[in-house]
Design an enzyme around this catalytic site. Structure first.
Site, PDB file in Angstrom:
ATOM      1  N   GLN A  27       0.803  -1.217   0.000  1.00 22.62           N
ATOM      2  CA  GLN A  27       0.000   0.000   0.000  1.00 22.62           C
ATOM      3  C   GLN A  27       0.840   1.273   0.000  1.00 22.62           C
ATOM      4  O   GLN A  27       0.436   2.284  -0.574  1.00 22.62           O
ATOM      5  CB  GLN A  27      -0.948  -0.002   1.212  1.00 22.62           C
ATOM      6  CG  GLN A  27      -2.023   1.070   1.156  1.00 22.62           C
ATOM      7  CD  GLN A  27      -2.892   1.074   2.395  1.00 22.62           C
ATOM      8  OE1 GLN A  27      -2.405   1.258   3.503  1.00 22.62           O
ATOM      9  NE2 GLN A  27      -4.181   0.864   2.204  1.00 22.62           N
ATOM     10  N   ASP A  49       5.126  -6.560  14.472  1.00 23.26           N
ATOM     11  CA  ASP A  49       4.469  -7.786  14.018  1.00 23.26           C
ATOM     12  C   ASP A  49       4.349  -7.817  12.501  1.00 23.26           C
ATOM     13  O   ASP A  49       3.960  -6.833  11.880  1.00 23.26           O
ATOM     14  CB  ASP A  49       3.073  -7.884  14.642  1.00 23.26           C
ATOM     15  CG  ASP A  49       2.351  -9.150  14.209  1.00 23.26           C
ATOM     16  OD1 ASP A  49       2.630 -10.211  14.794  1.00 23.26           O
ATOM     17  OD2 ASP A  49       1.525  -9.075  13.277  1.00 23.26           O
ATOM     18  N   TYR A  54       2.507 -11.609   4.123  1.00 27.60           N
ATOM     19  CA  TYR A  54       2.151 -10.217   3.855  1.00 27.60           C
ATOM     20  C   TYR A  54       2.912  -9.695   2.632  1.00 27.60           C
ATOM     21  O   TYR A  54       4.141  -9.760   2.571  1.00 27.60           O
ATOM     22  CB  TYR A  54       2.463  -9.323   5.054  1.00 27.60           C
ATOM     23  CG  TYR A  54       1.637  -9.590   6.297  1.00 27.60           C
ATOM     24  CD1 TYR A  54       0.498 -10.399   6.271  1.00 27.60           C
ATOM     25  CD2 TYR A  54       1.992  -9.027   7.516  1.00 27.60           C
ATOM     26  CE1 TYR A  54      -0.250 -10.640   7.408  1.00 27.60           C
ATOM     27  CE2 TYR A  54       1.243  -9.250   8.666  1.00 27.60           C
ATOM     28  CZ  TYR A  54       0.131 -10.061   8.604  1.00 27.60           C
ATOM     29  OH  TYR A  54      -0.607 -10.285   9.749  1.00 27.60           O
ATOM     30  N   TRP A 205      -5.321  -7.674  16.697  1.00 26.74           N
ATOM     31  CA  TRP A 205      -5.193  -6.897  15.471  1.00 26.74           C
ATOM     32  C   TRP A 205      -6.524  -6.215  15.147  1.00 26.74           C
ATOM     33  O   TRP A 205      -7.575  -6.630  15.594  1.00 26.74           O
ATOM     34  CB  TRP A 205      -4.715  -7.752  14.297  1.00 26.74           C
ATOM     35  CG  TRP A 205      -5.565  -8.908  13.864  1.00 26.74           C
ATOM     36  CD1 TRP A 205      -5.556 -10.175  14.362  1.00 26.74           C
ATOM     37  CD2 TRP A 205      -6.527  -8.910  12.791  1.00 26.74           C
ATOM     38  NE1 TRP A 205      -6.458 -10.961  13.687  1.00 26.74           N
ATOM     39  CE2 TRP A 205      -7.056 -10.224  12.718  1.00 26.74           C
ATOM     40  CE3 TRP A 205      -6.972  -7.948  11.895  1.00 26.74           C
ATOM     41  CZ2 TRP A 205      -8.026 -10.593  11.780  1.00 26.74           C
ATOM     42  CZ3 TRP A 205      -7.938  -8.312  10.967  1.00 26.74           C
ATOM     43  CH2 TRP A 205      -8.446  -9.619  10.918  1.00 26.74           C
ATOM     44  N   SER A 206      -6.420  -5.151  14.406  1.00 26.67           N
ATOM     45  CA  SER A 206      -7.548  -4.336  13.987  1.00 26.67           C
ATOM     46  C   SER A 206      -8.355  -3.774  15.152  1.00 26.67           C
ATOM     47  O   SER A 206      -9.588  -3.858  15.169  1.00 26.67           O
ATOM     48  CB  SER A 206      -8.481  -5.136  13.063  1.00 26.67           C
ATOM     49  OG  SER A 206      -9.348  -4.272  12.362  1.00 26.67           O
ATOM     50  N   LYS A 216     -14.186   7.871   9.952  1.00 26.29           N
ATOM     51  CA  LYS A 216     -14.008   8.477   8.624  1.00 26.29           C
ATOM     52  C   LYS A 216     -14.938   7.886   7.568  1.00 26.29           C
ATOM     53  O   LYS A 216     -15.116   8.467   6.490  1.00 26.29           O
ATOM     54  CB  LYS A 216     -12.559   8.346   8.163  1.00 26.29           C
ATOM     55  CG  LYS A 216     -12.095   6.919   7.894  1.00 26.29           C
ATOM     56  CD  LYS A 216     -10.615   6.912   7.503  1.00 26.29           C
ATOM     57  CE  LYS A 216     -10.081   5.502   7.272  1.00 26.29           C
ATOM     58  NZ  LYS A 216      -8.643   5.510   6.938  1.00 26.29           N
ATOM     59  N   GLN A 291      -0.072   9.053  11.901  1.00 29.64           N
ATOM     60  CA  GLN A 291      -1.038   8.079  12.400  1.00 29.64           C
ATOM     61  C   GLN A 291      -0.456   7.298  13.578  1.00 29.64           C
ATOM     62  O   GLN A 291      -1.155   7.007  14.549  1.00 29.64           O
ATOM     63  CB  GLN A 291      -1.440   7.115  11.278  1.00 29.64           C
ATOM     64  CG  GLN A 291      -2.249   7.767  10.165  1.00 29.64           C
ATOM     65  CD  GLN A 291      -2.493   6.828   9.006  1.00 29.64           C
ATOM     66  OE1 GLN A 291      -1.609   6.044   8.628  1.00 29.64           O
ATOM     67  NE2 GLN A 291      -3.680   6.891   8.431  1.00 29.64           N
TER      68      GLN A 291
END
Length: 333
Positions: A27, A49, A54, A205-206, A216, A291
């Site tokens: 990304q 991590d 990935y 995670w998340s 958003k 962020q």
């Protein structure tokens, strides 16, 4: 930054860790990825991590280059094995062959002699659990892995692994890596009670629900450009939330709660998961250093019982709690 034990082990981890699923190698450009890693280090994050799968192994390479020159003893590097990393029949799963070959590939890409935590990325129904656990134990004995854990295993699967490890004298699992957030609470019914009893910590995670809990994503409006929802590698996970317009409206109702506490929406979401005593660390991702700097401010935040109840009143029936929704596929891909 505050630190917690990883489960009942002696390993201390930063209660906010940095993960590079989706971002590194796909990304964002490598310079941006490195900037995020160094922002994490500057903010006191020591736990990183990743996984071999990935970005088709590229994420490990980027993380290895980003951490080059950092004192190895000062960071904890976690990676995972299970998903396909090649086209062959043995380039996947949790067989002894794939585990042994995968760890060597991960160590090479990460430019390190060992990983602090090696995790089974899913449960493998086609490999005897004893085979997997013996291979993990051998890696610990060889010094290539310090601790072993799992990701997205059910309570029954974790219990099986702990029983076998105890019977055969293997190193026990110290961690599980599940999805967990205000909106996704499937671990609370079965996984957390078992893990609290057995000394297994959660590396979640998340915690921001793929960005949904930042507020958003507005009801009735398209996702912002370049957001997680527009990235094919991550959009499948977020779609379950975006399809529910009423849920998106409820998320907007969290804004006054965050504002009253002097927190951003993301900080509130991360702080919420850290209130669970079984959570050892919450993984954040980032495509920009700011962020990272924003999310780490959730470290050390204590939410009162009144605030926790207010959040439950807002989210209410929209929080997924069914333990059958654990992200464990029926068989090896």
């Amino acid at each position: 930054m505050e630190f917690r034990h990883l489960g009942r082990s002696g390993l201390m981890v930063s209660e906010i860790s940095y993960g590079n699923w989706i971002t590194h190698g796909s990304q964002v450009e490598e310079d941006a990825a490195k900037a995020c890693v160094h922002a994490a280090l500057d903010e006191g994050i020591t736990t990183f991590d990743t996984a071999d799968v990935y970005a088709g192994t590229k994420a490990e390479e980027v993380l290895g280059r980003a951490l080059k020159g950092v004192r190895r003893e000062s960071v904890e590097i976690f990676t995972k094995v299970y998903w396909p990393t090649g086209k062959g029949p043995n380039d996947r799963g949790l067989s002894r062959k794939h585990i042994m070959e995968s760890i060597h590939g991960s160590l090479r890409r990460l430019q390190t002699d060992y990983v602090d935590l090696y995790q089974a990325h899913r449960f493998d129904y086609e490999t005897p659990l004893e085979e997997t656990l013996r291979a993990f134990d051998d890696l610990v004995r060889q010094g290539k892995v310090l601790y072993v854990g799992v990701s997205e295993w059910t309570a029954d699967q974790i219990a099986q692994a702990l029983k076998i490890a105890d019977e055969m004298g293997f190193d026990r699992l110290v961690s599980n890596q599940p999805q967990y957030s205000m909106l996704w609470r499937v671990i609370e019914a079965e996984v957390v009670p078992l893990c609290q009893k057995e000394g297994v910590g959660q590396i979640v995670w998340s915690p921001i629900a793929q960005g949904v809990l930042t507020g958003k994503y507005l009801p009735g409006q398209p996702p912002p450009p370049s957001s997680r929802a527009t990235d094919p590698s991550g959009s499948g996970f977020i779609s379950r939330f975006l399809e529910n317009q009423e849920l998106l409206a409820r998320v907007q109702d969290l804004k006054p709660i965050a504002s009253d506490l002097g927190l951003s929406m993301a900080q509130l979401a991360v702080a919420w998961v850290l209130q669970n005593p079984n959570v050892s660390s919450a993984i954040i991702g980032a495509s920009r250093p700011e962020q990272v700097r924003d999310n780490v401010k959730a470290s050390g935040v204590r939410l009162s019982d009144d605030v926790m109840r207010a959040i439950d009143e807002v989210i209410g029936e929209f929080a997924e709690r069914d333990p059958a929704k654990t992200q464990s596929p029926p068989k090896r891909p």
